[in-house]
Motif scaffolding. Structure first.
Motif, mmCIF file in Angstrom:
data_model
loop_
_atom_site.group_PDB
_atom_site.id
_atom_site.type_symbol
_atom_site.label_atom_id
_atom_site.label_comp_id
_atom_site.label_asym_id
_atom_site.label_seq_id
_atom_site.Cartn_x
_atom_site.Cartn_y
_atom_site.Cartn_z
ATOM 1 N N ASP A 282 0.904 -1.083 -0.111
ATOM 2 C CA ASP A 282 0.005 -0.181 -0.035
ATOM 3 C C ASP A 282 0.751 1.357 -0.173
ATOM 4 N N ALA A 283 0.895 2.128 -0.995
ATOM 5 C CA ALA A 283 1.681 3.251 -1.367
ATOM 6 C C ALA A 283 1.618 4.404 -0.262
ATOM 7 N N ALA A 284 0.249 4.313 0.644
ATOM 8 C CA ALA A 284 0.226 5.239 1.746
ATOM 9 C C ALA A 284 0.578 4.949 3.025
ATOM 10 N N THR A 285 0.692 3.575 3.059
ATOM 11 C CA THR A 285 1.140 3.282 4.559
ATOM 12 C C THR A 285 2.301 2.257 4.814
ATOM 13 N N GLY A 286 2.571 1.432 3.554
ATOM 14 C CA GLY A 286 3.886 0.707 3.482
ATOM 15 C C GLY A 286 3.514 -0.935 4.079
ATOM 16 N N VAL A 287 2.120 -0.893 4.095
ATOM 17 C CA VAL A 287 1.757 -2.371 4.604
ATOM 18 C C VAL A 287 1.877 -3.123 3.383
ATOM 19 N N VAL A 288 2.656 -4.454 3.440
ATOM 20 C CA VAL A 288 2.574 -5.542 2.532
ATOM 21 C C VAL A 288 1.273 -6.156 2.121
ATOM 22 N N VAL A 289 0.909 -6.099 1.363
ATOM 23 C CA VAL A 289 -0.595 -6.708 0.907
ATOM 24 C C VAL A 289 -0.400 -8.012 0.266
ATOM 25 N N GLY A 290 0.610 -8.187 -0.483
ATOM 26 C CA GLY A 290 0.781 -9.387 -1.202
ATOM 27 C C GLY A 290 2.365 -9.511 -1.286
ATOM 28 N N GLN A 291 2.663 -11.311 -1.137
ATOM 29 C CA GLN A 291 4.178 -11.212 -1.080
ATOM 30 C C GLN A 291 4.154 -12.609 -2.486
ATOM 31 N N TYR A 292 5.122 -12.608 -3.327
ATOM 32 C CA TYR A 292 4.953 -13.401 -4.369
ATOM 33 C C TYR A 292 6.387 -14.118 -4.495
ATOM 34 N N LEU A 293 6.456 -15.295 -4.828
ATOM 35 C CA LEU A 293 7.770 -15.971 -5.112
ATOM 36 C C LEU A 293 8.160 -15.933 -6.448
ATOM 37 N N TYR A 294 9.227 -15.326 -6.748
ATOM 38 C CA TYR A 294 9.664 -15.106 -8.348
ATOM 39 C C TYR A 294 10.625 -16.456 -8.365
ATOM 40 N N PRO A 295 10.509 -17.359 -9.258
ATOM 41 C CA PRO A 295 11.377 -18.410 -9.564
ATOM 42 C C PRO A 295 12.515 -18.223 -10.661
ATOM 43 N N PHE A 296 13.810 -18.317 -10.097
ATOM 44 C CA PHE A 296 14.974 -17.785 -11.086
ATOM 45 C C PHE A 296 15.050 -19.149 -12.133
ATOM 46 N N ASP A 297 15.687 -18.739 -13.341
ATOM 47 C CA ASP A 297 16.191 -19.938 -14.260
ATOM 48 C C ASP A 297 17.341 -20.674 -13.678
ATOM 49 N N ARG A 298 17.498 -21.788 -14.246
ATOM 50 C CA ARG A 298 18.907 -22.509 -13.973
ATOM 51 C C ARG A 298 20.120 -21.666 -14.385
ATOM 52 N N PRO A 299 21.168 -21.583 -13.459
ATOM 53 C CA PRO A 299 22.398 -20.593 -13.729
ATOM 54 C C PRO A 299 22.933 -21.008 -14.986
ATOM 55 N N GLY A 300 22.825 -22.454 -15.533
ATOM 56 C CA GLY A 300 23.409 -22.809 -16.770
ATOM 57 C C GLY A 300 22.656 -22.259 -17.935
ATOM 58 N N SER A 301 21.511 -21.896 -17.676
ATOM 59 C CA SER A 301 20.645 -21.338 -18.941
ATOM 60 C C SER A 301 21.144 -19.989 -19.399
ATOM 61 N N ARG A 306 27.720 -18.660 -18.325
ATOM 62 C CA ARG A 306 27.942 -20.053 -18.256
ATOM 63 C C ARG A 306 29.474 -20.224 -19.105
ATOM 64 N N LYS A 307 29.262 -19.683 -20.233
ATOM 65 C CA LYS A 307 30.526 -19.645 -20.970
ATOM 66 C C LYS A 307 32.019 -18.966 -20.591
ATOM 67 N N ALA A 308 31.596 -17.849 -19.813
ATOM 68 C CA ALA A 308 32.809 -16.947 -19.184
ATOM 69 C C ALA A 308 33.188 -17.491 -17.787
ATOM 70 N N SER A 309 32.279 -18.006 -17.003
ATOM 71 C CA SER A 309 32.796 -18.557 -15.688
ATOM 72 C C SER A 309 31.622 -19.584 -15.081
ATOM 73 N N ASP A 310 32.083 -20.168 -13.917
ATOM 74 C CA ASP A 310 31.453 -21.162 -13.191
ATOM 75 C C ASP A 310 30.076 -20.554 -12.550
ATOM 76 N N VAL A 311 28.992 -20.372 -13.206
ATOM 77 C CA VAL A 311 27.737 -19.710 -12.371
ATOM 78 C C VAL A 311 27.270 -20.718 -11.367
ATOM 79 N N LYS A 312 26.608 -19.886 -10.269
ATOM 80 C CA LYS A 312 25.971 -20.821 -9.313
ATOM 81 C C LYS A 312 24.652 -20.024 -9.157
ATOM 82 N N ARG A 313 23.763 -20.573 -8.441
ATOM 83 C CA ARG A 313 22.576 -20.012 -7.981
ATOM 84 C C ARG A 313 22.644 -18.565 -7.266
ATOM 85 N N ARG A 314 23.744 -18.522 -6.487
ATOM 86 C CA ARG A 314 23.734 -17.364 -5.775
ATOM 87 C C ARG A 314 23.909 -16.260 -6.668
ATOM 88 N N ASP A 315 24.713 -16.420 -7.855
ATOM 89 C CA ASP A 315 24.820 -15.388 -8.768
ATOM 90 C C ASP A 315 23.631 -14.835 -9.415
#
Length: 437
Positions: A282-301, A306-315
């Protein structure tokens, strides 16, 4: 004209490249054109150092935004905390050997121009170029510029210790590491930043009029901190706080994304989790009215990475949000060299409110995605509309994205104030058909 096949995934794990034909069966393929727009970086300083001159330029690639009703040639941008160097680069690239003693301090940074802090820039777009119009430094209520130094601390949030070129620790003074920008119809702004993490309301002249932080974050700041956000945000990984913010056209709702999975219940979970959190507030109060999980792609995709370094989920990172309709967003997901732009629909994917509570166990970051359905959690479905793996001329480190129309985007990289010799690069991506619906 190049072609890219959009592909919708439920869990966010991209199918491998050889599956392009299968993705194309969604019937959403289309062509696009990429143009690099002319831009000249503005030099802020040239500092003589033992191994050469440190050239510092204006940084404005952390976030892009447009306001409802803006003329078609107007664009807004924001830079981050100000010019900064990692200790290793300061020693090895610029010969500041006296800073070697700081190399083992987690997150330590050197700020060569500590008085240069977060700044909003107004830009003008022409057919072939981006032009600088004016700079709007963020200000405290007394008119002093807001610094890029950390908050005094508090709660669970770790802060990055900051030093000047002489190696003197700079006192935390309630500054900001701004990373995202949204513009309202009245000319005011919302800025998202990583330290608190916090969301800041900014007047048209740059004065910060309100600053929302998580419960438990304290400090003597101007303006005073308002602890209205859930305490769980203090579990953000170091330098991975709020990276982006978007606002609905009527200004009633904010959407903010944490850059990476929370380090919750511990740092190990933050390194291995596959999802980041997006909040609707809510832009007036800062109350979180919804939380959503955004799923990351596989690091190797992320092929260029991937061609430049050993990528991991933390990246993996969320680096930008754009509002494109009621509870609909564009999300810029990237590692470094590869960036992907997804369309997401929030409706029907809200997590149960209990998962906003820092005491809830098991934490979402510690759960296996296969177990989410059992606790009523449904990660967002994603529709890919663009990947820089299909447009190799686009620069790495994209952080800013603005929607110009239903078939045109402007993208920009973060040049890190030119400290590594990187130039700011703007790109216009024009699609053959609308991509926001």
């Amino acid at each position: 004209m190049a072609s890219i096949p959009p592909c919708t995934t439920r869990r966010g794990w991209s199918r491998p490249r050889q599956s392009r034909a299968a993705c194309a069966n969604d019937g959403m393929t289309g062509g696009y054109k990429v143009e690099r727009l002319a831009w000249r970086d503005h030099v802020l300083a040239e500092i003589p150092l033992p191994r050469g001159v440190l050239r510092v330029t204006l940084g404005l690639g952390s976030g892009l935004a447009r306001a409802p009703g803006d003329p078609p040639d107007r664009l807004w941008a924001i830079g981050d905390r100000g010019p900064n160097l990692k200790i290793k680069a300061a020693v090895e690239d610029y010969g500041l050997d006296h800073l070697k003693r700081l190399q083992d301090i987690d997150g330590a940074k050197v700020m060569p121009l500590p008085d240069v802090g977060p700044t909003i820039a107004e830009l003008r777009i022409t057919q072939t170029a981006i032009e600088f119009v004016r700079a709007i430094p963020l200000l405290r209520s007394d008119g002093r510029p807001l610094s890029g130094l950390p908050l005094p601390g508090g709660g669970e949030a770790e802060m990055e210790p900051t030093f000047d070129l002489q190696g003197t620790l700079r006192r935390a003074d309630g500054g900001a590491d701004t990373e995202g920008l949204a513009v309202l119809a009245d000319g005011s702004f919302w800025a998202a930043e990583e330290y608190g993490p916090s969301l800041m309301k900014v007047a048209p002249d740059g004065t910060v009029t309100a600053r929302w932080v998580p419960e438990g974050v304290t400090g003597d700041c101007d303006p005073p901190l308002s602890p209205v956000l859930p305490a769980i945000a203090t579990r953000r990984r170091l330098n991975r706080g709020f990276e982006s913010v978007a606002v609905s056209a009527d200004g009633a709702w904010l959407y903010a994304a944490l850059q990476s999975p929370l380090a919750h219940p511990d740092k190990g979970a933050g390194e291995s989790a596959r999802h980041a959190r997006i909040w609707k507030l809510d832009a007036a109060t800062g109350v979180v009215v919804g939380q959503y999980l955004y799923p990351f792609d596989r690091p190797g995709s992320f092929e260029r990475d991937r061609k430049a370094s050993d990528v991991k989920r933390r990246d993996l990172k969320i680096c930008e949000l754009n509002w494109i309709g009621h509870d609909r967003l564009l999300v810029l997901e990237r590692i470094s060299r590869t960036a992907k732009i997804y369309r997401v629909e929030l409706t029907g994917h809200q997590t149960p409110p209990v998962h906003l509570d820092i005491e809830t166990q098991p934490a979402l970051e510690a759960m296996d995605p296969d177990d989410f359905a059992g606790v009523g959690v449904w990660p967002l479905a994603k529709t890919l509309i663009f990947s820089t793996d299909e447009a190799l001329d686009i620069a790495p480190d994209l952080e800013g994205m603005a929607v110009m129309s239903d078939r045109e985007l402007i993208l920009v990289n973060d040049n890190d104030f030119g400290i590594g010799g990187v130039e700011t690069a703007f790109f216009r991506v024009t699609f053959d058909a609308p991509v926001l619906a």
